[in-house]
Design a protein around this motif. Structure first.
Motif, PDB file in Angstrom:
ATOM      1  N   SER A 127       0.846  -1.199   0.000  1.00  0.00           N
ATOM      2  CA  SER A 127       0.000   0.000   0.000  1.00  0.00           C
ATOM      3  C   SER A 127       0.877   1.243   0.000  1.00  0.00           C
ATOM      4  CB  SER A 127      -0.942   0.011   1.209  1.00  0.00           C
ATOM      5  OG  SER A 127      -0.215   0.212   2.394  1.00  0.00           O
ATOM      6  N   VAL A 129       0.518   5.648   0.727  1.00  0.00           N
ATOM      7  CA  VAL A 129      -0.237   6.845   1.108  1.00  0.00           C
ATOM      8  C   VAL A 129       0.496   8.036   0.501  1.00  0.00           C
ATOM      9  CG1 VAL A 129      -1.065   8.276   3.003  1.00  0.00           C
ATOM     10  CG2 VAL A 129      -1.021   5.789   3.256  1.00  0.00           C
ATOM     11  N   HIS A 131       0.613  12.067   0.163  1.00  0.00           N
ATOM     12  CA  HIS A 131       0.194  13.328   0.774  1.00  0.00           C
ATOM     13  C   HIS A 131       0.479  14.453  -0.211  1.00  0.00           C
ATOM     14  CE1 HIS A 131      -0.053  11.574   4.853  1.00  0.00           C
ATOM     15  NE2 HIS A 131       0.965  10.836   4.454  1.00  0.00           N
ATOM     16  N   ARG A 139      -4.317  12.533  -9.850  1.00  0.00           N
ATOM     17  CA  ARG A 139      -4.565  11.294  -9.105  1.00  0.00           C
ATOM     18  C   ARG A 139      -4.790  10.130 -10.065  1.00  0.00           C
ATOM     19  NH1 ARG A 139      -8.429  12.372  -3.858  1.00  0.00           N
ATOM     20  NH2 ARG A 139      -7.118  13.954  -2.920  1.00  0.00           N
ATOM     21  N   THR A 143      -2.314   7.064 -10.252  1.00  0.00           N
ATOM     22  CA  THR A 143      -2.892   5.767  -9.887  1.00  0.00           C
ATOM     23  C   THR A 143      -2.654   4.747 -10.994  1.00  0.00           C
ATOM     24  OG1 THR A 143      -4.586   6.784  -8.517  1.00  0.00           O
ATOM     25  CG2 THR A 143      -5.036   4.559  -9.297  1.00  0.00           C
ATOM     26  N   ASP A 155      -7.172   0.378  -5.032  1.00  0.00           N
ATOM     27  CA  ASP A 155      -7.730   0.400  -3.681  1.00  0.00           C
ATOM     28  C   ASP A 155      -6.652   0.359  -2.601  1.00  0.00           C
ATOM     29  OD1 ASP A 155      -7.044  -2.260  -4.185  1.00  0.00           O
ATOM     30  OD2 ASP A 155      -8.758  -3.078  -3.085  1.00  0.00           O
ATOM     31  N   GLN A 156      -5.390   0.148  -2.980  1.00  0.00           N
ATOM     32  CA  GLN A 156      -4.280   0.180  -2.023  1.00  0.00           C
ATOM     33  C   GLN A 156      -3.492   1.491  -2.112  1.00  0.00           C
ATOM     34  OE1 GLN A 156      -3.806  -2.136   0.350  1.00  0.00           O
ATOM     35  NE2 GLN A 156      -5.682  -3.007  -0.469  1.00  0.00           N
ATOM     36  N   GLN A 157      -4.004   2.419  -2.943  1.00  0.00           N
ATOM     37  CA  GLN A 157      -3.371   3.727  -3.070  1.00  0.00           C
ATOM     38  C   GLN A 157      -4.298   4.749  -2.398  1.00  0.00           C
ATOM     39  OE1 GLN A 157      -2.195   4.627  -7.134  1.00  0.00           O
ATOM     40  NE2 GLN A 157      -2.164   2.417  -7.606  1.00  0.00           N
ATOM     41  N   HIS A 158      -3.775   5.417  -1.399  1.00  0.00           N
ATOM     42  CA  HIS A 158      -4.590   6.360  -0.630  1.00  0.00           C
ATOM     43  C   HIS A 158      -4.010   7.762  -0.779  1.00  0.00           C
ATOM     44  CE1 HIS A 158      -6.371   2.777   1.118  1.00  0.00           C
ATOM     45  NE2 HIS A 158      -5.136   2.350   1.378  1.00  0.00           N
ATOM     46  N   TYR A 159      -4.895   8.708  -1.057  1.00  0.00           N
ATOM     47  CA  TYR A 159      -4.481  10.102  -1.259  1.00  0.00           C
ATOM     48  C   TYR A 159      -5.022  10.946  -0.114  1.00  0.00           C
ATOM     49  CZ  TYR A 159      -3.153   8.620  -5.915  1.00  0.00           C
ATOM     50  OH  TYR A 159      -2.540   7.977  -6.967  1.00  0.00           O
ATOM     51  N   LEU A 160      -4.130  11.717   0.496  1.00  0.00           N
ATOM     52  CA  LEU A 160      -4.527  12.622   1.588  1.00  0.00           C
ATOM     53  C   LEU A 160      -4.169  14.051   1.177  1.00  0.00           C
ATOM     54  CD1 LEU A 160      -3.227  10.608   4.674  1.00  0.00           C
ATOM     55  CD2 LEU A 160      -5.560  10.703   3.781  1.00  0.00           C
ATOM     56  N   GLU A 161      -5.135  14.943   1.351  1.00  0.00           N
ATOM     57  CA  GLU A 161      -4.951  16.346   1.026  1.00  0.00           C
ATOM     58  C   GLU A 161      -4.157  17.013   2.142  1.00  0.00           C
ATOM     59  OE1 GLU A 161      -5.976  18.141  -1.714  1.00  0.00           O
ATOM     60  OE2 GLU A 161      -6.703  16.278  -2.617  1.00  0.00           O
TER      61      GLU A 161
END
Length: 164
Positions: A127, A129, A131, A139, A143, A155-161
């Motif tokens: 995974s 994350v 930022h 994105r 991705t 679904d294992q890639q997470h984006y945080l603002e």
């Protein structure tokens, strides 16, 4: 062990002195040639005597004992090696993702998580994350790139603002 080595060296020394004495006392001619051959064989026998007296049962037990100690020592080293390899893969994968993001004009920070790949396999990234303040297009592009290059599902890639 030291006593065995001392005994072996004394045996070789005695054999060498015997060979030297016999060589000095032998007459010239064919007797001397045969005497040299015999003396060489006696000296060779003195050198290889410990190998001839080696007990295979003791050798096998010693080997098994050494193998058991080695395995006990190797297990913690394997765990340490796996941990270091996991950290290295996370770091290198993060650097790769940052490089890809930079090539798309994206500024971000990355956290990669890797898990053990199983018995005898390298850890694999599972995974990520990311930022940063990315547009929807950025994105999507990143991705797809990570799916293609790293086989890392969306679904294992997470984006945080980031807060501004």
């Amino acid at each position: 062990m030291i006593a065995l080595i001392k005994e072996w060296l004394v045996g070789i020394t005695c054999a060498a002195m015997f060979v030297a004495l016999a060589g000095a006392l032998m007459p010239e001619g064919p007797v001397r040639k045969i005497g040299r051959l015999t003396s060489g064989l006696v000296l060779l026998l003195a050198v290889v005597q410990p190998v001839l007296q080696l007990d295979s049962g003791i050798l096998a037990r010693s080997f098994l004992s050494y193998q058991a100690v080695w395995q006990e020592e190797a297990l913690p080293l394997e765990d340490t090696n796996l941990t270091l390899m996991k950290e290295l893969i996370e770091e290198q994968t993060g650097a790769y993702i940052l490089d890809k993001a930079a090539s798309f004009g994206i500024e971000c920070q990355v956290e990669v998580t890797a898990q053990d790949g199983g018995e005898g396999y390298y850890p694999i990234p599972t995974s990520v994350v990311i930022h940063g303040n990315l547009t929807d297009y950025q994105r999507t592009v990143l991705t797809r790139q990570l799916e293609a290059d790293l086989a890392l599902p969306a679904d294992q890639q997470h984006y945080l603002e980031d807060a501004e």
